[in-house]
Design a protein around this motif. Structure first.
Motif, mmCIF file in Angstrom:
data_model
loop_
_atom_site.group_PDB
_atom_site.id
_atom_site.type_symbol
_atom_site.label_atom_id
_atom_site.label_comp_id
_atom_site.label_asym_id
_atom_site.label_seq_id
_atom_site.Cartn_x
_atom_site.Cartn_y
_atom_site.Cartn_z
ATOM 1 N N VAL A 111 2.269 -5.388 6.757
ATOM 2 C CA VAL A 111 3.364 -4.415 6.755
ATOM 3 C C VAL A 111 4.193 -4.633 5.488
ATOM 4 C CG1 VAL A 111 5.387 -3.537 7.970
ATOM 5 C CG2 VAL A 111 3.406 -4.361 9.264
ATOM 6 N N LEU A 112 4.370 -3.560 4.731
ATOM 7 C CA LEU A 112 5.062 -3.633 3.445
ATOM 8 C C LEU A 112 6.270 -2.703 3.447
ATOM 9 C CD1 LEU A 112 1.876 -3.245 1.188
ATOM 10 C CD2 LEU A 112 3.014 -5.406 1.752
ATOM 11 N N THR A 113 7.293 -3.109 2.702
ATOM 12 C CA THR A 113 8.416 -2.228 2.407
ATOM 13 C C THR A 113 8.370 -1.877 0.929
ATOM 14 O OG1 THR A 113 9.862 -3.102 4.144
ATOM 15 C CG2 THR A 113 10.916 -1.982 2.320
ATOM 16 N N VAL A 114 8.352 -0.582 0.637
ATOM 17 C CA VAL A 114 8.267 -0.104 -0.742
ATOM 18 C C VAL A 114 9.607 0.532 -1.122
ATOM 19 C CG1 VAL A 114 7.036 1.416 -2.326
ATOM 20 C CG2 VAL A 114 5.798 0.294 -0.464
ATOM 21 N N HIS A 115 10.191 0.066 -2.220
ATOM 22 C CA HIS A 115 11.505 0.556 -2.652
ATOM 23 C C HIS A 115 11.391 1.177 -4.037
ATOM 24 C CE1 HIS A 115 15.874 0.744 -2.948
ATOM 25 N NE2 HIS A 115 15.767 0.277 -4.189
ATOM 26 N N ASN A 116 11.956 2.379 -4.184
ATOM 27 C CA ASN A 116 11.984 3.089 -5.448
ATOM 28 C C ASN A 116 13.359 2.878 -6.081
ATOM 29 O OD1 ASN A 116 12.211 5.067 -7.527
ATOM 30 N ND2 ASN A 116 10.674 6.345 -6.508
#
Length: 752
Positions: A599-604
């Motif tokens: 499970v990954l959190t991707v932040h822009n």
């Protein structure tokens, strides 16, 4: 192919001959210092063949083999005396007269004949080694290796001997000069499966991939039916007694090279010490010169073309009082108390002389050996990234990625098609619909049985022969070519994924990725290559722009010493990584037997938004061919679909597109072989669940029109058919037992 070959020289390449001379020069120089007899050329070739002509590893194998023979009492035993003669006559271990499709010899151990409490382990090993030594006298076996069948049909827990099994496996893996190619455990009972499941995590990866648990009726999917006995679904006539007689014939000929293996390993402390010292002292830079071993002063004979004579092993021999085995054989034949094979006419079994003949196919580069070396080499290659030909087919490295030419002054690159000039790929409905061309699952089974393997392979060959359905201008452009992992794996212009243009660079929109339709869903997938370090930021930008919530990875990052995909996400739980304007944090890892869920959190950083993305990595795809059972892949696909459905619900009003959600990004190494296999299964299963029909052929054709060359090998194409059958069996749409014994035929050719 009979395990019999005419008298012919051991054909080595120039480099192999040079390495063999180096091996002998070093080993025998050390042995001479300890007054130990020299090793012959033929023995050296056996050990070098077993370790792919790596001198260091061959020396280590030679040392281990000598220690094994002494430790287990495998020197100077008499095969015609008890208890070894009884073991030989028990038929629990034999070498079959025919080979597998790759030319490897086939050894068969039948567990039902083994009684651990009344049988000395040493006698079992001696009987096995006696037969293996004769089989290994074949040059073709030396070159192509050994396949092992552990037949548990009709056996019970009382027949299982863990100590003996471990010793046999350890001997073949680390102490015997034969390359162990595959191990097939046939009809394993439930208690064995449970035990194997517990022990599997403790096995090395390369050993796990060599072991296949299979039912007797499906063994013919992996080995030719013409090479297997009838009780294993084959058609071969097996006469174990003739085979024993042929072994005795070879063993009694003092001049045959089959005796070199044991004669070179004399039972003295000096011999063992010399072998150990040879391993310790070896260093390539210490070899000052390679003497002409063909000269009398060299002490060795290089011309081995006529050593020994070749004898036909078809005939049986009359028993004598001085030969207990032969006497017992004749008694068994006369009294009718032997196994059925003793009374059968059969073809007889044959074994070659130590030089052998037959196919000289070179499979030395197709083994999985030396895990430490693999990891070391992969680490060294990590920064450069290998460009390979026949990517998912695991071809030979072709060198570093091509560098784009440096532009000359006033030399503007030729344009690639503008997206406005391409067909509106997103406007049409999915190419995968329910049509009249499909067949139901029962018809599919009949179709497979009627087509047989050769027909399925020809069907794939016809698809593969069709010309590409589009152009590749963007992929071939000199300013984009360095972004391709493989020089010959390109993406279509009409379906490619366009990235936002950065800093006014018109070529920054390129990534080797294509949209592909799912069943009744436009752009359900993005099929792409395994990311390169130089494209990590592009990869994550594509993930963000496509609103992807699920990534499917069907390869490991490193396989057989080759980097298949860069480590584009933070590997450890609790760590994070920066990829251009996208940062990725690893929140949680769940490891299953066949795949890993991260499970990954991707932040822009530009928009200051974050998203939750699930990364699925299928880790049980073998280095060669396809998974031996579709069960793991079917479970993997089902879990991917569950997570995708959940993520769409979590998106709520944010997602206004197809109910199936945003594209699932699917990749392997090249993004065509395993990627195409996964997508074909997903499309076919969705159609089967919707309208109860399947059309594998047209599904693959349509898919290849959107991602060129999808489904890369006939094995992958065939796997799709059998995976659908296995799914139907699990869903009770088909009976659990289907007779596929006639499926494989001699005309089948992988075309790989």
């Amino acid at each position: 192919m009979l395990l019999r070959e005419s008298n012919m020289a051991t054909v080595l390449s120039t480099d192999e001959e040079k390495i063999t001379r180096q091996f002998l020069e070093h080993l025998n120089r050390v042995r001479a210092q300890y007054n130990v007899p020299p090793v012959s050329w033929s023995t050296a070739v056996r050990f070098l063949m077993a370790r792919k002509f790596d001198v260091k590893r061959a020396l280590d194998l030679f040392r281990s083999h000598g220690e094994l023979r002494v430790r287990e009492g495998l020197l100077n035993f008499n095969p015609t005396e008890e208890p070894v003669s009884r073991e030989l006559l028990s038929e629990k271990f034999t070498v079959l007269p025919f080979r597998d499709a790759g030319g490897a010899a086939i050894a068969l151990f039948s567990a039902r004949y083994h009684a651990p409490h009344s049988t000395p382990t040493q006698a079992v090993l001696q009987a096995a080694v006696f037969q293996l030594d004769q089989a290994l006298s074949s040059y073709e076996t030396q070159r192509n290796g050994l396949t092992w069948i552990y037949n548990m049909t009709g056996s019970s827990f009382t027949n299982f001997d863990l100590t003996m099994s471990k010793k046999l496996l350890g001997m073949l893996r680390d102490g015997y000069p034969a390359r162990l190619k595959r191990i097939y455990v046939v009809t394993p009972p439930l208690w064995f499966k449970a035990m194997y499941k517990i022990l599997t995590p403790m096995l090395k990866e390369k050993m796990k991939e060599r072991v296949t648990l299979v039912s007797a009726e499906r063994l013919c999917r992996y080995l030719p039916a013409t090479s297997l006995p009838k009780d294993l679904g084959g058609t071969a006539e097996i006469n174990h007694l003739d085979w024993l007689n042929s072994c005795l014939d070879q063993n009694s000929d003092k001049n045959r090279n089959s005796r070199d293996l044991s004669d070179a390993l004399v039972d003295t402390p000096e011999a063992l010490e010399a072998n150990q010292k040879a391993v310790e002292l070896y260093a390539p830079e210490r070899i000052d010169r390679i003497p002409d071993l063909g000269s009398p002063s060299g002490g060795f004979k290089v011309d081995i073309s006529l050593r020994g004579s070749t004898e036909s092993l078809e005939s049986s021999h009359s028993g004598t009082q001085s030969d207990p085995i032969r006497g017992s054989i004749e008694d068994m034949k006369t009294n009718g108390s032997s196994s059925d094979s003793a009374n059968g006419t059969g073809n007889g079994q044959h074994i070659t002389d130590s030089l052998g003949n037959g196919s000289l196919k070179d499979h030395r580069f197709r083994d999985m050996d030396d895990e430490e070396k693999i990891l070391k080499d992969a680490k060294e290659k990590y920064e450069t990234e290998i460009v390979e030909k026949d990517a998912d087919g695991d071809g030979i490295p072709e060198g570093p990625p091509p560098k784009p030419p440096r532009p000359r002054p006033n030399d503007s690159p030729p344009p690639v098609p503008d997206r406005r000039d391409l067909p509106d790929f997103s406007a049409t409905e999915s190419v995968h619909q329910s049509t009249d061309s499909g067949m139901d699952i029962e018809a599919l089974v009949s179709y497979v049985l009627n087509m047989r393997q050769s027909g399925i392979y020809k069907e794939y060959a016809a698809i593969r022969a069709e010309p590409p359905a589009g152009t590749f201008y963007a992929s071939k452009h000199r300013l984009n070519v360095h972004k391709n992992r493989y020089a010959d794996v390109l993406c279509y212009d009409h379906s490619r994924v366009f990235l936002p243009i950065l800093n006014g660079d018109p070529y920054s929109d390129y990534l080797n990725a294509n949209y592909m339709d799912g069943y009744k869903q436009k752009n359900a997938f993005i099929a792409t290559q395994g990311a390169l370090p130089k494209t990590f930021s592009d990869f994550w930008l594509m993930i963000w722009e496509s609103q992807c919530r699920t990534i499917v990875m069907t390869t490991r990052t490193v396989e057989r010493g080759r980097l298949k995909c860069g480590q584009y996400w933070p590997l450890e739980e609790g760590t994070s990584g920066e990829y251009g304007k996208i940062s990725v944090a690893n929140l949680e890892i769940e490891t299953r037997r066949d795949y890993t869920i991260t499970v990954l959190t991707v932040h822009n950083s530009t928009t200051n938004e974050s998203r939750r993305i699930t990364h699925f990595q299928f880790t049980s795809w073998p280095d060669f061919g396809t998974p031996r059972s579709a069960l793991a892949m079917l479970e993997f696909r089902e879990e991917v679909r569950q997570y995708q459905s959940t993520s769409v619900k979590e998106m709520g009003d944010e997602w206004t597109g197809h109910p199936g959600g945003p594209p699932i990004v699917v990749h392997c190494s090249a993004g065509i072989g395993r990627t195409g296999t996964f997508c074909t299964l997903d499309i076919s299963l969705a159609r089967l669940e919707d309208v109860a029909t399947i059309d594998v052929c047209n599904t693959v054709r349509l898919m290849r029109a959107q991602r060129a060359y999808s489904i890369q090998t006939p094995d992958q194409y065939e796997f799709c058919y059998f995976a659908l059958v296995e799914y139907a069996q699990r869903s009770d749409k088909l009976p659990s037992s289907i007779d596929f014994s006639g499926y494989e035929d001699s005309e089948s050719d992988s075309d790989d």
